[in-house]
Design a protein around this motif. Structure first.
Motif, short mmCIF file in Angstrom:
data_model
loop_
_atom_site.label_atom_id
_atom_site.label_comp_id
_atom_site.label_asym_id
_atom_site.label_seq_id
_atom_site.Cartn_x
_atom_site.Cartn_y
_atom_site.Cartn_z
N CYS A 161 0.89 -1.16 0.00
CA CYS A 161 0.00 0.00 0.00
C CYS A 161 0.94 1.21 0.00
N THR A 199 -11.00 -3.68 4.76
CA THR A 199 -10.16 -2.80 3.97
C THR A 199 -9.70 -1.60 4.78
N PHE A 246 -8.04 2.14 4.05
CA PHE A 246 -7.82 3.01 2.91
C PHE A 246 -7.16 4.32 3.33
N THR A 247 -6.37 4.83 2.39
CA THR A 247 -5.73 6.13 2.53
C THR A 247 -6.47 7.06 1.58
N GLU A 298 -5.72 5.09 -1.96
CA GLU A 298 -5.61 3.64 -2.10
C GLU A 298 -6.56 2.90 -1.17
N GLN A 299 -6.93 1.70 -1.60
CA GLN A 299 -7.66 0.76 -0.74
C GLN A 299 -6.79 -0.47 -0.60
N CYS A 300 -6.58 -0.92 0.63
CA CYS A 300 -5.66 -2.01 0.91
C CYS A 300 -6.39 -3.10 1.68
#
Length: 129
Positions: free
Chosen positions: A72, A97, A99-100, A103-105
């Motif tokens: 990520c 999940t 997320f930033t 991004e989704q991680c």
């Protein structure tokens, strides 16, 4: 069953029962869930240096490590993160999940851990004089 075999079996069963009765410690690496994560249950987070996972601390000061499906890339630079849980639950678990902003991680594993390792400080350069 012979008397010798039965006598040997009893201590083995007692040891196995005692091991099963012990509660896993905070650094056990045991699978875990973080209750109320989406309702302020996460106190702080520290990403690892490569973006492959993140250390999460709950309100009770327990630490967890969330392994991610892949790097990520924004995570090491994030000042805040969000969570999306499966089915709208407030509990953060494997399969949810993080997320930033960009991004989704996907969390592939969530385990109990100790605090993140301390980063080594670089020595200051000597002034030329």
């Amino acid at each position: 069953m012979s008397a010798r075999f039965a006598a040997a079996l009893v201590p083995a069963l007692l040891i196995a029962g005692a091991a099963a009765a012990q509660t896993a410690g905070p650094k056990s690496g045991e699978q875990a869930d973080i209750p109320f994560a989406t309702n302020g249950g996460i106190r702080t987070f520290t990403p690892d240096d490569r973006g492959n996972g993140v250390y999460l601390q709950d309100r009770r000061n327990n630490w967890y490590y969330a392994s991610l499906a892949g790097p990520c890339m924004d995570l090491p630079f994030a000042t805040r993160i969000g969570y999306r849980t499966f089915g709208g639950s407030s509990t953060l678990s494997r399969g949810d999940t993080i997320f930033t902003e960009r991004e989704q991680c996907l969390i592939t594993d969530l385990v109990r851990s100790g605090p993140p390792p301390k980063k080594e400080r670089k020595p200051k350069a000597k002034k030329k004089g």
